[in-house]
Design a protein around this motif. Structure first.
Motif, mmCIF file in Angstrom:
data_model
loop_
_atom_site.group_PDB
_atom_site.id
_atom_site.type_symbol
_atom_site.label_atom_id
_atom_site.label_comp_id
_atom_site.label_asym_id
_atom_site.label_seq_id
_atom_site.Cartn_x
_atom_site.Cartn_y
_atom_site.Cartn_z
ATOM 1 N N GLN A 1 3.261 8.722 -7.870
ATOM 2 C CA GLN A 1 3.687 7.329 -7.887
ATOM 3 C C GLN A 1 4.109 6.800 -9.247
ATOM 4 O O GLN A 1 4.974 5.929 -9.328
ATOM 5 C CB GLN A 1 2.623 6.441 -7.257
ATOM 6 N N ASP B 1 0.829 -1.221 0.000
ATOM 7 C CA ASP B 1 0.000 0.000 0.000
ATOM 8 C C ASP B 1 0.859 1.266 0.000
ATOM 9 O O ASP B 1 0.656 2.170 0.803
ATOM 10 C CB ASP B 1 -0.952 0.015 1.205
ATOM 11 N N CYS C 1 2.961 13.433 0.104
ATOM 12 C CA CYS C 1 2.356 12.647 1.190
ATOM 13 C C CYS C 1 3.418 12.055 2.117
ATOM 14 O O CYS C 1 3.075 11.533 3.176
ATOM 15 C CB CYS C 1 1.492 11.524 0.629
ATOM 16 N N THR D 1 5.588 9.405 1.509
ATOM 17 C CA THR D 1 5.623 7.936 1.515
ATOM 18 C C THR D 1 7.021 7.385 1.255
ATOM 19 O O THR D 1 7.167 6.245 0.812
ATOM 20 C CB THR D 1 4.632 7.357 0.480
ATOM 21 N N GLN E 1 -0.355 7.049 -1.240
ATOM 22 C CA GLN E 1 -1.472 7.662 -0.513
ATOM 23 C C GLN E 1 -2.335 8.351 -1.567
ATOM 24 O O GLN E 1 -3.268 7.757 -2.060
ATOM 25 C CB GLN E 1 -0.958 8.610 0.559
ATOM 26 N N CYS E 2 -1.969 9.548 -1.963
ATOM 27 C CA CYS E 2 -2.761 10.201 -3.009
ATOM 28 C C CYS E 2 -2.449 9.608 -4.366
ATOM 29 O O CYS E 2 -3.282 9.588 -5.246
ATOM 30 C CB CYS E 2 -2.549 11.709 -3.013
ATOM 31 N N CYS F 1 7.522 13.480 -2.919
ATOM 32 C CA CYS F 1 6.215 12.923 -2.571
ATOM 33 C C CYS F 1 5.622 13.818 -1.493
ATOM 34 O O CYS F 1 6.123 13.862 -0.374
ATOM 35 C CB CYS F 1 6.364 11.484 -2.053
#
Length: 150
Positions: free
Chosen positions: A101, A93, A133, A135, A96-97, A131
């Motif tokens: 990616q 996983d 978010c 991650t 996030q957004c 990133c």
């Protein structure tokens, strides 16, 4: 009129040679998986592979890729390294957004193709995409998992 090779297919495009590759991919060819982020080659959202090298497409003019092979996120799972990375991203996983990616996966694919078993320093040095978010730890874990699966 220019001919470029994208995702293994020769494509003819009617655009000026100084048009950024990003806009050719998105607007002319309809390959919208490659994202526009900053427009100045800093964030990495627009990363694609050009002859296997992670390349910021927002600042790469069409003329610069003549005779070279471009791979976008749309075809990354056709590559065994890319497929392992996508599987690791899903299993862990990672996104996030998800906006950055595709560029992260392209940079990670270039890394693992060059260095199949990277150490933490190599991962940190290669993964310069931003990133929002945060991650980064999950991205590094995904790279490690895909590397171990080789």
């Amino acid at each position: 009129m220019a001919e470029i090779t994208v995702n293994g297919q020769a494509r003819r495009v009617d655009v000026e040679g100084d048009t950024p590759l990003l806009w050719v991919l998105r607007d002319t060819l309809g390959l919208t998986g490659t994202k526009y982020g900053c427009g100045v080659a800093q964030c990495g959202a627009c990363t694609v592979l050009v002859d296997g090298v992670a390349t910021r497409s927002c600042q790469t003019p069409l003329d610069a890729i003549a005779g070279r092979a471009v791979t976008t996120i749309e075809a990354i799972e056709a590559d065994p390294v890319g497929a392992r990375l996508v599987a690791a991203w899903v299993a862990l996983d990672v996104p996030q957004c998800g906006y950055c990616q595709s560029g992260q996966l392209m940079a990670a694919t270039a890394l693992l193709k060059e260095t199949p078993k990277p150490d933490e320093a190599a991962i940190a040095a290669a993964m310069t995409n931003l990133c929002r978010c945060g991650t980064y730890n999950a991205i590094a874990a995904g790279i490690r998992q895909a590397s171990e699966a080789a």
